[in-house]
Design a protein around this motif. Structure first.
Motif, PDB file in Angstrom:
ATOM      1  N   ALA A  11      41.033  37.868  31.655  1.00 44.50           N
ATOM      2  CA  ALA A  11      40.410  37.361  32.877  1.00 44.50           C
ATOM      3  C   ALA A  11      39.321  36.349  32.542  1.00 44.50           C
ATOM      4  O   ALA A  11      39.201  35.302  33.192  1.00 44.50           O
ATOM      5  CB  ALA A  11      39.840  38.522  33.685  1.00 44.50           C
ATOM      6  N   LEU A  12      38.545  36.643  31.506  1.00 43.88           N
ATOM      7  CA  LEU A  12      37.463  35.733  31.136  1.00 43.88           C
ATOM      8  C   LEU A  12      38.016  34.402  30.631  1.00 43.88           C
ATOM      9  O   LEU A  12      37.465  33.340  30.927  1.00 43.88           O
ATOM     10  CB  LEU A  12      36.583  36.392  30.069  1.00 43.88           C
ATOM     11  N   ALA A  13      39.103  34.464  29.906  1.00 43.92           N
ATOM     12  CA  ALA A  13      39.730  33.218  29.430  1.00 43.92           C
ATOM     13  C   ALA A  13      40.207  32.389  30.618  1.00 43.92           C
ATOM     14  O   ALA A  13      40.015  31.165  30.663  1.00 43.92           O
ATOM     15  CB  ALA A  13      40.893  33.546  28.506  1.00 43.92           C
ATOM     16  N   ALA A  14      40.800  33.066  31.595  1.00 39.93           N
ATOM     17  CA  ALA A  14      41.262  32.345  32.790  1.00 39.93           C
ATOM     18  C   ALA A  14      40.075  31.791  33.566  1.00 39.93           C
ATOM     19  O   ALA A  14      40.148  30.701  34.155  1.00 39.93           O
ATOM     20  CB  ALA A  14      42.088  33.280  33.670  1.00 39.93           C
ATOM     21  N   ALA A  15      38.972  32.539  33.559  1.00 40.02           N
ATOM     22  CA  ALA A  15      37.776  32.071  34.263  1.00 40.02           C
ATOM     23  C   ALA A  15      37.237  30.798  33.619  1.00 40.02           C
ATOM     24  O   ALA A  15      36.838  29.856  34.312  1.00 40.02           O
ATOM     25  CB  ALA A  15      36.711  33.171  34.248  1.00 40.02           C
ATOM     26  N   ILE A  16      37.260  30.768  32.303  1.00 47.69           N
ATOM     27  CA  ILE A  16      36.782  29.559  31.605  1.00 47.69           C
ATOM     28  C   ILE A  16      37.681  28.368  31.942  1.00 47.69           C
ATOM     29  O   ILE A  16      37.201  27.274  32.237  1.00 47.69           O
ATOM     30  CB  ILE A  16      36.728  29.834  30.089  1.00 47.69           C
TER      31      ILE A  16
END
Lengths: 263, 714
Positions: free
Chosen positions: B547-552
């Motif tokens: 999720a954090l990678a997608a957020a970035i």
């Protein structure tokens, strides 16, 4: 090295009580603490968080909140929340409101408890919202907290919560109920398990601001209920009421009610 | 061999003729030297079929079921049970003229169709009863080992209800048919021998070189042969190939349970309780001249309790029916499909819409039911038609766990239904937690690709998990994908609300971020930044890394070069989750690459296009020595934006589709303040707008609002 959070809370609380000039102490340490919070070393960050709690310096709420918003590992975030709870400063409201919707239930529960301790403006709104949290521990903390912060406008939500099985709402209802709410509360007798309603009744009967006639109505309704639980409750009420003219009629009514219920 | 009937003289004469005709495999019927695909012989057979009166068979259903097992027969015309007999069968029975053949124990038992009494039995010699058929007095049954090399078969012929002949052959035989006094016997996968029923002589042979022939069947007055497809027995079958023959194949696509068009006749036949009877295809072939088709142009597909009417060409669904019990037998008729179910019900599902048009009863529970309908069709009434989407949803929501494969199939078919109701149904199915995961997953995937109404989407996204209200979170991930697909920015605040809602499953967050990045609404950048900062070091949920990678990615898509500040912070964060820090570093590298490319391209191609609206026609000179221009020109805009030209180029490079240019329409106030700024294509706006707004534009000497159009290029 990890330390027990509970041990830390106790130590911090003791330090708060013992500090003779907390503000002065805090001023002295502020630059050091901010440096610690910005450190790349976990232990140093932890030390900074803990020293804020020990100092009780309200001015450090801002730097701590900012550090939380920049992101902390889970154990440091938990420690930061414990510190904010100990500090009990309303200035922590914004970051605590944000953490009340954190993805980890433990963080949300701690944030609710911290909000109750800090009592920032808008706390009642956030606690009412937390009654609908997906995690039961968070809901329970919110229900308990609403009574503790005296959020009288939340009484309908607390009744709703009690309807939905959040039993911690019972105590808060008893703490917040207005005379008109007592009749509504009595409607739950016989519909919910007795143990779910008695925390509210105990609070109502112990409150000085509830009219005597409402308390007598509670006793009468319990006597009507005529269950062994009701008899026990009334007997314990008789035993707990202090001697005196003000409580005489209530004690008599409770005594009579208990005696009418067949063993 | 055991026979219980008394042979009359006629059968004895016929038997003698049969023995003579079938004297040996080298010269008689089934001999290797018999010529195949002889046009004259086949034309004669076809003519004989055409001349013969239509079969006048009593419409009956024969069922097997119960414990202990019983065999029973129903007169379909009257609905009366004709008889019932105890019978322990190892395979399903076959209706053959006036007889019923069934394999019981180590023998094949022939019963009288009218009374159920046993007419004769025949030792099975360890062979399986493959099929039987009859017309009038003549009946034939085939027993076979199936398979190829070393196969053995036995052909039993009966006349007048009595055994007239039995022949052992060293070949594999399929399911026979009887028509116009001829026996049609498929054998060795490619051959059909046509035998004269009276003499036993082989009168014609068909050999299909490019197809499998395992079945012969009579429908109406016609004879059909085939297995994977169907040949109507006309003179053109002499071609020995599908090409030019009256042939039909079906292409229903992949069906759960992979039912055969016609079961493999050379494989052991299924037991009465086999699922084969409940997962099946049914059809009614028809044709004239050299044509062949399926009645109502429909192939019926049953999977336990689910029945579908499919187009034989492409498998598109015409209607679907959720039945109350398992289908254990079916017969296509002109008016639709008659199904027999395990509870003993008979139902006609109308050909047009699948509505129940007639109901009858078998009078007993059944494991398998066979029909011989002839020209019979039940008296149909209108029935209550349902929308196809509702029919498919009913099947998809059935709680019978066996139906999961066909529920997924129903969901897939639902995606092909073009209606608002179908789209809503997909949302409902995707949202149904109690559904089996494959069904829900299929619905969610389909919904993300199918929903086109923003109103439907926003209504679904508006719901959150609320304990007191008793509501659950919607299927956020699938809804986010749908929102990205329809590119409606009204979904953005709802997606942000789910991003901030702890009830949103971690698994759905990547799709939320992807949607926010694709929608290009700058208002989402702040919440995304807050999310990345707050959670980038929180290692309690390992699933959050994705999720954090997608957020970035989403943040970079929205803010372009401006995202660098956050990326640097995360990349350098000492407590950051290593994968997240790595992602931030990758994103920084990506930005730097794009920047370099943009710079190179910019040096070569930076041009401006200016199209002034009315103000452009005004004189440029400023009266009275005012330093402000009369109007702000596109050349001025180029100069004003020069300091950020590289970043603007990166915005283009990073935007969806990587446009080479973007058109800015600036509405400037008289004091130079930007009142509105629109960018085409829209996905670029979120990145470009903050860069443009960060610059200072001069006011104009007329102190009037003006519009400037400027093109940025990379």
């Amino acid at each position: 090295m990890r330390r027990s959070i509970h041990y830390f809370i106790v130590a911090a609380a003791v330090a708060l009580v013992c500090a003779s000039d907390v503000e002065a102490q805090g001023r002295v340490r502020q630059a050091d603490v901010e440096r610690q919070l910005a450190s790349e070393d976990r232990d140093e960050v932890r030390a900074g968080i803990e020293s804020i709690g020990v100092s009780g310096n309200a001015r450090l709420v801002g730097p701590l909140a900012a550090r939380i918003e920049k992101g902390l590992p889970s154990e440091l975030l938990d420690a930061a929340l414990d510190t904010l709870t100990v500090l009990a400063r309303p200035e922590a409201g914004d970051v605590l409101f944000s953490l009340a919707t954190h993805r980890r239930p433990t963080v949300r529960r701690k944030a609710i408890e911290a909000i109750v301790a800090c009592r920032p403006r808008g706390a009642d709104r956030v606690l009412v919202a937390a009654l609908s949290d997906v995690d039961p521990a968070v809901r329970s903390a919110a229900a308990t907290g609403l009574g503790q912060i005296g959020a009288r406008t939340s009484i309908d939500s607390l009744f709703h919560a009690l309807d939905r099985g959040i039993l911690e709402a019972s105590t808060s209802i008893g703490q917040l109920a207005q005379p008109g709410d007592v009749d509504r509360l009595l409607g739950y007798l016989g519909n919910l398990p007795f143990d779910a309603v008695t925390p509210a009744l105990s609070e109502v009967l112990a409150r000085a601001d509830v009219p005597q006639q409402k308390k007598l109505a509670v006793v009468a309704r319990l006597a009507e209920l005529a269950t062994p639980d009701a008899r026990t409750f009334l007997e314990e009420l008789v035993a707990s009421l202090p001697e005196g003219r003000q409580t005489q009629s209530l004690r008599d009514a409770a005594q009579a009610g208990a005696e009418r219920i067949v063993q | 061999m055991t026979t219980k009937n008394t042979l009359s003289l006629a059968p004895l004469v016929a038997l003698a003729a049969w023995l003579a005709a079938c004297g040996g495999a080298s010269s008689g019927a089934f001999s290797m030297t018999f010529p195949d695909n002889r046009a004259d012989q086949i034309e004669a057979v076809a003519a004989r079929i055409a001349r013969a009166p239509a079969p006048d068979d009593t419409p009956v259903a024969v069922g097997v079921g119960g414990s202990p097992s019983r065999l029973f027969a129903i007169d379909l015309a009257s609905g009366n049970r004709i008889w019932e007999q105890p019978a322990e069968m190892s395979g399903v029975p076959f209706i053959a003229g006036r007889l019923i053949f069934a394999q019981e124990g180590n023998a094949v038992v022939a019963r009288d169709l009218a009374s159920g009494s046993i007419r004769f039995t025949e030792p099975d010699q360890a062979l399986k009863l493959v099929g039987a058929a009859g017309e009038g007095d003549v009946a034939v049954a085939v027993l076979s080992t199936g398979g190829g090399v070393g196969a053995r078969s036995k052909l039993i012929v009966a006349r007048g209800g009595s055994r007239a002949d039995g022949r052992d052959l060293e070949l594999a035989m399929g399911v026979p048919a009887v028509r116009a006094g001829m026996l049609f016997i498929p054998w060795n996968s490619q051959n059909v021998s046509v035998l004269d029923a009276a003499s036993g002589e082989e009168v014609a042979r068909v050999r299909i070189a490019d197809d499998v022939v395992g079945h012969a069947l009579v429908v109406g007055s016609d004879v059909y042969v085939g297995q994977n497809g169907l040949y109507r027995f006309t003179p053109s079958i002499a071609r020995g190939s599908r090409d030019g023959a009256a042939w039909i194949g079906v292409s229903p696509g992949e069906l759960p349970g992979t039912p055969a068009f016609l079961r493999d006749a050379y494989a052991p036949p299924p037991a009465p309780r086999s699922a084969t009877h409940r997962v099946r295809l049914d059809f009614r072939p028809t044709g004239t001249g050299e044509s062949v088709a399926l009645a109502n142009d429909t192939l019926y597909y049953a999977f336990y309790r689910a029945v579908f009417a499919l187009s034989p060409e492409d498998g598109s669904v015409k209607w679907a029916h959720e039945h109350a019990a398992d289908v254990v037998g079916a017969m296509a008729v002109d008016g639709g499909l008659v199904v027999a179910d395990a509870r003993g019900g008979l139902t006609l599902l109308g050909a047009a819409n699948g509505a129940v048009a007639w109901e009858g009863t078998l009078g007993a529970e059944a494991d398998a039911v066979l029909f011989r309908g002839g020209s019979w069709s039940p008296p149909a009434s209108g029935g209550e038609p349902m929308l196809l989407s509702d029919q498919l949803v009913a099947i998809a929501q059935n709680t019978d766990a066996r139906l999961v494969p066909v529920q997924v199939y129903a969901v897939q078919k639902l995606t092909t239904v073009e209606s608002e109701e179908a789209a809503e149904a997909l949302i409902t199915l995707c949202d149904r937690r109690e559904a089996a995961e494959p069904v829900r997953g299929a619905a969610c995937s389909a919904m993300a690709e199918r929903v086109s109404s923003a109103e439907q989407l926003i209504a679904a996204l508006g719901r959150h998990a609320r304990f007191l209200e008793g509501t659950r979170e919607p299927p956020v991930g699938a809804l986010a994908r749908a929102a990205a697909r329809i590119a409606d920015r009204r979904a953005v605040p709802h997606l942000v609300a789910h991003l901030q809602d702890p009830a949103t499953p971690t698994a759905a967050l990547p799709q939320v971020f992807q949607a926010l990045g694709a929608l290009g609404d700058a208002s989402a950048a702040g919440p995304i930044r807050d999310f990345v900062r707050l959670y980038h070091a929180d290692d309690a949920d390992p699933d959050a890394v994705t999720a954090l990678a997608a957020a970035i990615d989403a943040f970079v898509a929205l803010r372009g070069p401006v995202s660098r500040e956050l990326l640097d912070e995360i990349a350098a964060s000492p407590f950051g989750i290593p994968e997240v820090r790595g992602k931030a570093r990758d994103a920084i590298a990506g930005l730097e690459r794009a920047s370099t490319e943009a710079q190179e391209a910019d040096a070569a191609r930076q041009t401006t296009t200016a199209e002034e609206t009315a103000p452009s026609e005004l004189p440029e000179e400023t009266p009275g020595g005012d330093a402000r221009p009369m109007t702000v020109t596109s050349e001025m805009v180029a100069g004003i934006l020069a300091p950020v030209s590289r970043e603007l180029g990166v915005c283009l490079a990073n935007a969806e589709g990587g446009p080479r240019s973007a058109r800015l329409v600036l509405r400037l106030g008289g004091d130079g303040a930007i009142e509105t700024l629109s960018v085409t294509p829209p996905p670029v706006q979120a990145c470009v707008e903050p860069l443009v707004r960060a610059q200072t534009f001069p006011g104009n000497a007329r102190n009037q609002r003006q519009q400037v159009i400027y093109t940025i290029r990379r």
